[in-house]
Write a protein that holds these residues in place. Structure first.
Motif, mmCIF file in Angstrom:
data_model
loop_
_atom_site.group_PDB
_atom_site.id
_atom_site.type_symbol
_atom_site.label_atom_id
_atom_site.label_comp_id
_atom_site.label_asym_id
_atom_site.label_seq_id
_atom_site.Cartn_x
_atom_site.Cartn_y
_atom_site.Cartn_z
ATOM 1 N N HIS A 150 -7.492 5.418 2.580
ATOM 2 C CA HIS A 150 -7.266 4.877 1.056
ATOM 3 C C HIS A 150 -9.049 5.454 0.833
ATOM 4 O O HIS A 150 -9.359 4.494 0.684
ATOM 5 N N GLU A 151 -8.900 6.246 0.212
ATOM 6 C CA GLU A 151 -10.589 6.233 -0.844
ATOM 7 C C GLU A 151 -10.539 5.283 -2.348
ATOM 8 O O GLU A 151 -11.172 4.799 -2.224
ATOM 9 N N ARG A 152 -9.164 5.004 -2.361
ATOM 10 C CA ARG A 152 -8.453 4.172 -3.719
ATOM 11 C C ARG A 152 -7.567 3.428 -3.678
ATOM 12 O O ARG A 152 -6.161 4.238 -2.627
ATOM 13 N N MET A 153 -6.789 2.548 -3.832
ATOM 14 C CA MET A 153 -5.496 1.757 -3.615
ATOM 15 C C MET A 153 -4.549 3.241 -3.842
ATOM 16 O O MET A 153 -4.696 3.611 -4.762
ATOM 17 N N PRO A 154 -3.581 2.902 -3.043
ATOM 18 C CA PRO A 154 -2.348 3.795 -2.939
ATOM 19 C C PRO A 154 -1.631 3.596 -4.674
ATOM 20 O O PRO A 154 -1.431 2.157 -4.942
ATOM 21 N N LYS A 155 -0.516 4.410 -4.880
ATOM 22 C CA LYS A 155 0.288 3.996 -5.803
ATOM 23 C C LYS A 155 1.912 3.330 -4.907
ATOM 24 O O LYS A 155 2.407 2.611 -5.477
ATOM 25 N N TYR A 156 1.898 3.965 -4.138
ATOM 26 C CA TYR A 156 3.131 3.983 -2.806
ATOM 27 C C TYR A 156 2.938 3.208 -1.758
ATOM 28 O O TYR A 156 1.804 3.218 -0.919
ATOM 29 N N GLY A 157 4.186 3.143 -1.542
ATOM 30 C CA GLY A 157 4.338 1.985 -0.616
ATOM 31 C C GLY A 157 3.781 0.888 -0.367
ATOM 32 O O GLY A 157 3.688 0.239 -0.523
ATOM 33 N N GLN A 183 9.467 13.696 -4.632
ATOM 34 C CA GLN A 183 8.006 14.165 -3.903
ATOM 35 C C GLN A 183 7.195 12.807 -3.591
ATOM 36 O O GLN A 183 6.175 14.081 -2.847
ATOM 37 N N ASN A 184 7.051 11.913 -3.692
ATOM 38 C CA ASN A 184 5.378 11.334 -3.498
ATOM 39 C C ASN A 184 5.951 10.722 -1.678
ATOM 40 O O ASN A 184 5.263 9.384 -1.511
ATOM 41 N N CYS A 185 7.620 9.937 -1.679
ATOM 42 C CA CYS A 185 8.224 8.641 -1.643
ATOM 43 C C CYS A 185 8.962 9.357 0.261
ATOM 44 O O CYS A 185 10.028 9.524 0.199
ATOM 45 N N THR A 186 8.081 10.071 1.075
ATOM 46 C CA THR A 186 8.876 10.665 2.013
ATOM 47 C C THR A 186 8.873 10.171 2.968
ATOM 48 O O THR A 186 9.341 10.550 4.188
ATOM 49 N N GLY A 187 8.452 9.074 3.178
ATOM 50 C CA GLY A 187 8.419 7.989 5.163
ATOM 51 C C GLY A 187 9.422 7.333 4.887
ATOM 52 O O GLY A 187 10.882 7.253 4.089
#
Length: 536
Positions: free
Chosen positions: A103-110, A169-173
């Motif tokens: 990560h280059e910046r703090m992620p939104k998800y997970g 769309q963004n949370c697939t794991g």
């Protein structure tokens, strides 16, 4: 306080509400009614606030949850008390580890942006210090709704559907499977009017109640949270949960035209609203609907945010004090920077957020301004399996630049967007107010306070008035009801005005004012959502 809504050209969508014995204002009718039921059973405003807040985690999960943070301002026995129940980053997280994760910046998800949840501890702490009824009685409405279900309200349904598409769309794991099982059990968001319930959510609320929060921070629930974090490479541990304690803090204020406007001190961004008001009190405003009024409000907000985004973080890591930022001399220096054209300060681009706010008052004079959030709607997309707990993603606001005041560090609290407000005059309570919604919040606070004090609008009209939101550089978004001729004139001053039709980004507020002589309560609720006032 003399209010005159009649001279204001904008038609208010609701009538202001008056009552004497008690009032609850929030964004969801079922939660407001739950708080009122507690008042009628002999509870005080603090009990009603806890009942409403817990209920909101069930009946408005798109904006808050058990896994979020909370702040409160409590007026009781002639004194204002502040509670900061925001959780820190896990102790074993670091900038280096997050960058090694890619990560280059703090992620939104997970799990990476998940911080220690503070909301359950806030409910317990408020009940222990100021509550009158047993916590079991106060939490019962929330547990009942989670167990038996409730029909989804219109605005809630719209935001739920929007969140589902976003998370799909963004949370697939694999770590996100429990979110979809909990909040989209039929493979979709529930429809408006459709019943939704969560037995896991109900069981978690019951355990929190039965153990006074011990299960959540040191017991069976804590073990489930820590185990889920470990399985999916998160940093949050049982030790992080066990170490958490909410903090009682001294509220901060500025005097604005004879009224004291109060906020929670940093790490909250309430100081941004106070800095803006500290600048604006140097001007005279006679007309609300004027280009000059809006121009100065916008410019003051930019200047306040440029300082806020630079300095606000965990107070142990700030480079300046709140007193320095709120000094009259500093306010005058910042005021001198406002010219006739739009300026360009240099804070970051404010993202959008998801929060609930509530205000309560009882017939004895107790009043509560309370706010809680998972951030960005449902938060991180993480639901701890078997608990119904949606975890917040508050850590997204940390910087990965080690030279920034708000840089990520284990055990540190981040810049926090959620802010409750309170108004007093001559050391007497006027009442609680708040406008939820990410970086809109201090902007909403400034607008409703000026609507109240400068332009003498009653609580409902002060909330219904068209809002603006500064975004970045010279970009300002305005609602479709914003006066077109003023928008055009602001454009000629160099502002990049963008009219939004239906974004849901202009915040959702509540206000309760109290007449100090008669004790009569006067409330306004948000017309931009399913807002309601329950009173008697």
């Amino acid at each position: 306080m003399n209010f005159d809504a009649l001279h204001y050209p904008y038609r208010s969508q609701r009538n202001v509400v008056y009552a004497k014995n008690g009032m609850v204002a929030t964004s969801q009718p079922l939660a407001a009614q739950a708080g009122l039921d507690i008042l009628k059973k002999g509870g005080n405003a603090i009990d009603a606030a806890i009942a409403t807040a817990a209920c909101l985690t069930v009946v408005e999960p798109t904006s808050n949850g058990i896994g979020g943070d909370a702040f409160a301002l409590v007026w009781t026995k002639g004194q204002l008390h502040g509670l900061n129940s925001s959780g820190p980053a896990p102790m074993n997280i670091s900038i280096e580890k997050v960058k090694e994760d890619g990560h280059e910046r703090m992620p939104k998800y997970g799990w990476v942006p998940v911080t220690v949840p503070g909301a359950p501890a806030a409910w317990v702490e408020l009940s222990k210090r100021f509550g009158r009824l047993p916590l079991l009685d106060v939490m019962k409405p929330a547990i009942d709704y989670a167990t038996n279900g409730y029909p989804v309200s219109p605005t809630l349904g719209r935001f739920w559907k929007r969140a589902f598409e976003q998370y799909k769309q963004n949370c697939t794991g694999a770590e996100f499977e429990a979110w979809f099982e909990t909040f989209a059990p039929k493979g979709r968001a529930p429809e408006v009017g459709e019943m939704w319930s969560s037995l896991d959510h109900a069981d978690t609320l019951e355990q929190i109640t039965r153990t006074n929060g011990e299960s959540f921070y040191k017991g069976a629930i804590a073990e489930k949270i820590a185990a889920a974090s470990e399985v999916h490479g998160g940093y949050l541990t049982k030790d992080d949960l066990a170490a958490f304690q909410p903090e009682w803090v001294d509220p901060i204020k500025v005097n604005y035209r004879g009224y004291d406007v109060w906020e929670i001190p940093p790490n909250g961004q309430g100081i941004v609203a106070l800095m803006a008001l500290n600048i604006l009190k140097g001007f005279d405003f006679t007309t609300k609907e004027s280009t000059d009024t809006y121009h100065k409000q916008i410019e003051a907000m930019k200047l306040a945010f440029s300082c806020g985004k630079q300095y606000i973080t965990d107070p142990k890591h700030m480079g300046v004090t709140a007193e320095e930022l709120l000094s009259n001399s500093y306010g005058r220096k910042r005021q001198a920077l406002i010219g006739s054209e739009a300026g360009t300060p240099a804070p970051g681009v404010p993202p959008r957020g998801g929060t609930v706010y509530l205000a309560t008052a009882d017939g004895e004079g107790n009043m509560v301004s309370f706010i809680q959030s998972n951030y960005m709607g449902f938060g991180s997309g993480i639901v701890v399996p078997g608990t119904g707990i949606a975890m917040q993603n508050r850590g997204h606001d940390f910087s990965l630049d080690p030279t920034h005041y708000n840089c990520l560090k284990g055990g540190k609290k981040t810049y926090h967007t959620i802010i409750p407000g309170f108004l007093t005059k001559d050391n007497q309570a006027v009442g609680p107010f708040g406008v939820m919604g990410g970086y809109m919040q201090p902007q909403g606070h400034v607008q409703v306070i000026m609507n109240t004090i400068d332009f003498h609008l009653n609580p409902q009209v002060a909330l219904d008035a068209p809002r603006w939101q500064w975004k970045s550089d010279k970009t300002v978004e305005v609602e479709k009801s914003f006066p077109l001729h003023i928008a055009e004139e602001l454009g000629r001053k160099g502002h990049d005005i963008q009219v939004l039709v239906d974004s849901g980004s202009f915040g959702r507020g509540q206000i309760i004012w109290r007449d100090p002589e008669t004790g009569v309560l006067m409330g306004g609720t948000e017309s931009r959502t399913d807002g309601a006032i329950a009173s008697w």
